[in-house]
Every structure is written in structure tokens, then in C-alpha cells.
Design an enzyme around this catalytic site. Structure first.
Site, PDB file in Angstrom:
ATOM      1  N   CYS A  89       0.536  -1.471   0.158  1.00 36.76           N
ATOM      2  CA  CYS A  89      -0.113  -0.399   0.047  1.00 36.76           C
ATOM      3  C   CYS A  89       1.192   0.974  -0.518  1.00 36.76           C
ATOM      4  O   CYS A  89       1.985   0.979   0.835  1.00 36.76           O
ATOM      5  CB  CYS A  89      -0.957  -0.209   1.619  1.00 36.76           C
ATOM      6  SG  CYS A  89      -1.969   1.550   1.165  1.00 36.76           S
ATOM      7  N   ASP A 167      -1.460  14.376  -6.286  1.00 36.62           N
ATOM      8  CA  ASP A 167      -1.741  14.192  -5.372  1.00 36.62           C
ATOM      9  C   ASP A 167      -0.464  13.862  -4.458  1.00 36.62           C
ATOM     10  O   ASP A 167      -0.388  14.416  -3.106  1.00 36.62           O
ATOM     11  CB  ASP A 167      -2.713  13.665  -4.920  1.00 36.62           C
ATOM     12  CG  ASP A 167      -2.845  12.039  -5.416  1.00 36.62           C
ATOM     13  OD1 ASP A 167      -1.174  11.281  -5.656  1.00 36.62           O
ATOM     14  OD2 ASP A 167      -2.937  10.949  -5.035  1.00 36.62           O
ATOM     15  N   GLU A 216      -7.663  -0.410   1.416  1.00 36.62           N
ATOM     16  CA  GLU A 216      -7.744   0.990   1.397  1.00 36.62           C
ATOM     17  C   GLU A 216      -8.669   1.376   1.744  1.00 36.62           C
ATOM     18  O   GLU A 216      -8.710   2.933   2.875  1.00 36.62           O
ATOM     19  CB  GLU A 216      -7.575   1.262  -0.369  1.00 36.62           C
ATOM     20  CG  GLU A 216      -6.421   1.295  -1.345  1.00 36.62           C
ATOM     21  CD  GLU A 216      -5.390   1.234  -0.081  1.00 36.62           C
ATOM     22  OE1 GLU A 216      -5.557   2.669   0.108  1.00 36.62           O
ATOM     23  OE2 GLU A 216      -4.145   0.617  -0.285  1.00 36.62           O
TER      24      GLU A 216
END
Length: 464
Positions: A89, A167, A216
Site C-alpha cells: 500500500c 496529489d 484501502e
């Protein structure tokens, strides 16, 4: 001039503080530094050659090793480097997702979500189903409810992106950083971004979309990464299995934020086995090239004389195509195979690969009668090449050389193995002994004198 004891103390302190890079591979410096920058808030303006930089790197390495259940050394040993290179992740393991009592959370219990775009590797309907099932993982154990919206942007927006997507957390192409999420809040808060370059699947191959989404969404709801290797929220990708059950660690942590499910029967999750739990039982045990593997649920515990502590890991890490919750296993060392059993099926494995044509049916492969539906335990005697299959209180004997069942079987276990009166749950051979397991007790059966000469707790294999 400092005294010799003081010099030794200073040397010990410096060797503990500064990370060591093995094999002279300076490329590892960049790997470690970048990993700690991305996931452990290591200052980007520090230099690895700077003393302060080395001290900080060692401290961050210790944090990482603690979270991943590795030996805490502050050094970039091979095991640490292997852990760093696994797909994972993209959410940091420390700030802003610090493990504190003030984790961000949603202030409402009904949340909406929207799907912005799709992966080319799966049909849209499969993507939508995987995402809906991932939301149910969390709604099943909390008061939270989730609803997909189409005409407006949801509280949680799920989308696929490639590389730098604006981002400040760019993706890196296939097979490493799989996805990332923003903590609960307005705007980007709660949104899930997937790496478009990954091969997303609805199986155990490559990266399972349901499993990654469920992980997530844990972040979307305010959870940080977990140090429990069996938890959904463990930082590295762990291979998906069809009988997925949320870990109790995940349930406890999400309920700390939102409270329990309103259902009258509270759900319970899977637990990660601990080798020194005196009540621990096993699904299957086998040897392999001098090592012993103890299987429990999705996990194995690995023991060999070169390891001071047992290794706990997921079956899917070594054998992604094996089932979990096995019934039995044994090593056929003369052909360098290990055979695993679940129900009426057998898997033959060499190294980490299931052999072509497997799984096979135990009735056609070994010649069991149709009333045998599973195997409780199995062991191949090294000297004779005879394999013993234990079912309830009986056993069959199979000749690995002729590949046929010996005549005159089944026989009662207790008659031919005095002292083994209970059903055999697991068995393996070490030296001149068979080790029989029933529940959490093991019996050592000496093959020379044909009797039990020792009985003790099963956990003694783990240096407890």
C-alpha cells in the site's frame, strides 16, 4: 585518551545507530533511503553520508522492523530489504497516519461512494462487485452503511491513475505501490486511488481488486497500518484467498472508531496464530529438506536449526496456488516433492510450484476407497519409502516405489503404534522418530523400539 571500556561502549553505540549495508551493495542505500522517505517520514533534506542522517535512518529502520515483525537491528539486513521490495500500500506507515488515539474518523455513519473510472483488466461489472464487497467487509462489523451514487461525487471517490496524478503521491508502474488513500475528511478525504498500471484481477493471480480495495477502505475510514501479519491492514500485499475472513485485529480497531455492529450476533474474525500459545493446534505438519513447516489457517510456522526463532508467515507468500486450512501434508523426499491435502484433493509441490495436473483426486491417485473423504495426517518413512495415511483411528500404507497401496490395510493405528490411542491430527518424521500430534500434545514414537518414549506440549518446537 578514552579508556578501552569507553571505546568499546562508543563502538557498540555507533554500530547500533548506523545502518549496515550487506554485501557492499551501495544500491541498497538508495532503496532503503527512498523507502524510509516515502513511508517513515525520513527527511528528504538529510544525506545518508551525514552522521545525523545515518542515526535517523537507523531509527526509522527500527520503526519499520518493529511494524513488520522483523528482528529489530536498525540495519538493512537481507530480510529487511526483502520486506521493503514487496508490493504494498502507498499509505505511509507513520504520520500523517500515525498510530494514535486521535485517529481521524467520519462523523456520520451513512457514507456514499462513486466510481470515477475502471481498470482495463476487468469487466466493469466485476469491478463494481469487488468494490461493493469490499465496503461490506466494514459495514458487516460496524454501524456504518455505504451507498453508491451516480449523479454526484460520493464521500469516497474510487479512481484509477497512472504515474504522477497531481496529489504529490505518484504511482511507480507495475508491481510495487498498488494504491493509496486519504484519511477521512472533505475534498480528497477518504478517496481511493489505484495504480492503473497494475494487473487487477478477481482471483489469487497478480493483485486482487477486492482485497486491495478492502484494505484501502480501512484507511478511508481512519485506520492505520497494523503490525499483525494476518490483518487486512498489514502494509504489504498478502495474497488473496477465496475464503477471506476479516482478522479480529481489524475488527477491534475499526470498532474502536465506530462501535460494534448493530446485529444481535456480533461477528468474530480470524486470529493470527502465536507459536508459544500452549493451546495451539495445527492443520497439517510436514518436513521439507530438513525444515519443519506447521500449518494453521492461512499461516505457516517454519522451524530449522539455523533460525533462533520460528518464522510465522502466510502460506500464499511461498505457495500462492495452495489452499488454506489444509488437512494434511507429507514430504516424499525420494522425489523431492511435498504433497498437501484438503478434502479429497491432493496437491503435489516442488519448490514453490504446484505440479501440472494437480490437484488430483485421492481415490484415483492413491487408490483410497470412496468412503475416505479426507486425510487426517500423513508421513513417508524415509528408509522404506512407505507412506502412512491416518484417517480417524485407522491407517493405510502406500508404497511410493510401486505407487500402489499395500494389501491388508486399513489397520488400527493403536495396534501397530502402541501408545497412539487418540486420533492422529498431524505426524512427521525426524530422525528415527515419528512425532504424532493430538490437539496440543505431541508423542514421540521411536521407530526402533516401536513405542512412545516421550510426550510433551507441541510448542516445544518453537523454543518457548
Amino acid at each position: 585518551m578514552p579508556s578501552l571500556p569507553l571505546l568499546l561502549l562508543l563502538w557498540a553505540a555507533s554500530s547500533y545507530s548506523f545502518p549496515v549495508f550487506h554485501n557492499g551493495d551501495r544500491q541498497n542505500v538508495e532503496t532503503v533511503w527512498k523507502y524510509l522517505e516515502n513511508y517513515y517520514n525520513l527527511g528528504k533534506n538529510m544525506q545518508a553520508k551525514n552522521v545525523n542522517g545515518k542515526e535517523m535512518m537507523a531509527e526509522k529502520l527500527r520503526q519499520m522492523q518493529q511494524l513488520f515483525g522483523l528482528k529489530v537491528t536498525g540495519n538493512s539486513d537481507p530480510e529487511t530489504l526483502r520486506a521493503m521490495k514487496k508490493p504494498r500500500c502507498g499509505v505511509p506507515d507513520v504520520a500523517p497516519y500515525a498510530i494514535t488515539h486521535n485517529n481521524p474518523r467520519w462523523t456520520k455513519t451513512h457514507l456514499t461512494y462513486s466510481i470515477l473510472n475502471y481498470t482495463p483488466y476487468l469487466p466493469k461489472a466485476v469491478v463494481e462487485d469487488a468494490i461493493a464487497r469490499a465496503f461490506r467487509v466494514w459495514s458487516d462489523v460496524t454501524p456504518l452503511t455505504f451507498q453508491r451514487v451516480f449523479e454526484e461525487e460520493g464521500d469516497i471517490v474510487l479512481s484509477f491513475h497512472r504515474g504522477d496524478h497531481g496529489d504529490n503521491n505518484p504511482f511507480d508502474g507495475p508491481n510495487y505501490k498498488l494504491a493509496h488513500t486519504f484519511q477521512p475528511g472533505p475534498g480528497l478525504g477518504g478517496d481511493v486511488h489505484y495504480d492503473l498500471d497494475e494487473t487487477w484481477t478477481n482471483s489469487s493471480e497478480n493483485f486482487n481488486l477486492f482485497y486491495v480495495t478492502a484494505h484501502e477502505l480501512g484507511h478511508s475510514l481512519g485506520l492505520t497500518h497494523s503490525s499483525d501479519i494476518g490483518a487486512l491492514m498489514f502494509p504489504s500485499y498478502t495474497w488473496y484467498t477465496e475464503d477471506f475472513v476479516l482478522n479480529q485485529d481489524d475488527i477491534n480497531r475499526i470498532q474502536d472508531l465506530y462501535g460494534p455492529s448493530p446485529n444481535p450476533i456480533q461477528p468474530t474474525g480470524a486470529t493470527t496464530p502465536h507459536p508459544c500459545n500452549g493451546d495451539l493446534t495445527f492443520d497439517a505438519i510436514t518436513t521439507f529438506r530438513g525444515e519443519v513447516f506447521f500449518f494453521k489457517g492461512r499461516f505457516y510456522i517454519r522451524v530449522n536449526r539455523f533460525m533462533p526463532e520460528p518464522e510465522l508467515n502466510l502460506i500464499g507468500i511461498l505457495w500462492p496456488n495452495l489452499p488454506v486450512k489444509l488437512d494434511a501434508a507429507y514430504e516424499a523426499s525420494m522425489i523431492d516433492q511435498v504433497r498437501y491435502f484438503k478434502g479429497s484433493k491432493v496437491w503435489a509441490v516442488q519448490e514453490q510450484s504446484v505440479l501440472r495436473g494437480f490437484p488430483r483426486d485421492i481415490h484415483s491417485f492413491f487408490g483410497f476407497p470412496s468412503n475416505v473423504t479426507h486425510i487426517d495426517a500423513a508421513v513417508c518413512e524415509e528408509e522404506t519409502g512407505k507412506t502412512y495415511f491416518f484417517v480417524d483411528h485407522m491407517y493405510w500404507r502406500y508404497d511410493e516405489n510401486t505407487q500402489s497401496m499395500d494389501p491388508g490395510y486399513p489397520r488400527l493405528t493403536a495396534e501397530d503404534f502402541p501408545g497412539i490411542d487418540d486420533k492422529v491430527d498431524d505426524v512427521f518424521q525426524k530422525g528415527e522418530n515419528f512425532y504424532f500430534f493430538h490437539q496440543s500434545v505431541q508423542h514421540r514414537f521411536n521407530l526402533q523400539i516401536r513405542r512412545v518414549d516421550d510426550s510433551r506440549d507441541s510448542s516445544t518446537w518453537f523454543n518457548c
